[in-house]
Design a protein around this motif. Structure first.
Motif: not given
Length: 179
Positions: A82, A86-87, A89-91, A93-94, A103, A105
């Motif tokens: 992370i 960054e949260s 969740e964001e980490a 997904l990335r 990609k 969700s």
């Protein structure tokens, strides 16, 4: 000369001094501790995020493979560090996109696991946030610097394919893996 009655030489025991073993040289307490102090590995805390991507058909799960020192491919869930700000969740997904080319969700959390390992003389405590993902788009492409192979597996085979016991347990207790 007779000792005074309060001198107490009768009926009292003389304290014995403990003899130092002859094989030990006299040392101060601090130098003894310094000479025998055990060096400890530096502790490092790491936090990562990732998880299991389920394909559009809902039948396959995505794993990454890394080749170990013996030439075996060890399959695991995609994940990574992370970054600051960054949260989880964001980490997640990335990292899934970077490591697999897919990609996705997030549909729900699968849980958090933590474990210890040694690397480069450091004792690392790693905490990993795992999520269940639904595939959106992209083409399978392993991240060249970190991943040797990326592959879809039938969902019912995911737990037995995973190389690491903590990830296997996480998937086994996650219930329905359909997004």
């Amino acid at each position: 000369m007779t000792p005074a009655p309060s001198a107490g030489s009768e009926g009292t025991k003389k304290k014995r001094r403990r003899k130092r073993p002859t094989h030990r040289s006299p040392q101060s307490k601090s130098s003894t501790n310094a000479a025998h102090k055990t060096p400890y590995a530096q502790r490092v805390d790491e936090v990562s995020a990732g998880g299991l991507v389920v394909d559009k058909s809902g039948a396959m799960g995505l794993l990454i493979g890394r080749i170990d020192k013996r030439g075996r491919t060890l399959w695991s869930l995609p994940k990574g560090h992370i970054e600051p700000g960054e949260s989880p969740e964001e980490a997640a997904l990335r990292e899934v996109l970077e490591e697999t080319g897919i990609k996705s969700s997030i549909t729900r959390s699968l849980g958090v696991i933590d474990f210890w390992f040694m690397a480069e003389g450091k004792r690392i405590h790693k905490t990993v946030h795992h999520f269940l993902f639904a595939e959106k788009s992209g083409e399978l492409q392993p991240q060249l610097s970190e991943v040797d192979e990326v592959k879809w597996f039938p969902l019912e085979d995911i737990a037995k394919t995973l190389a690491y016991p903590d990830e296997r347990k996480l998937i086994q207790r996650s219930g329905d893996l359909h997004p």
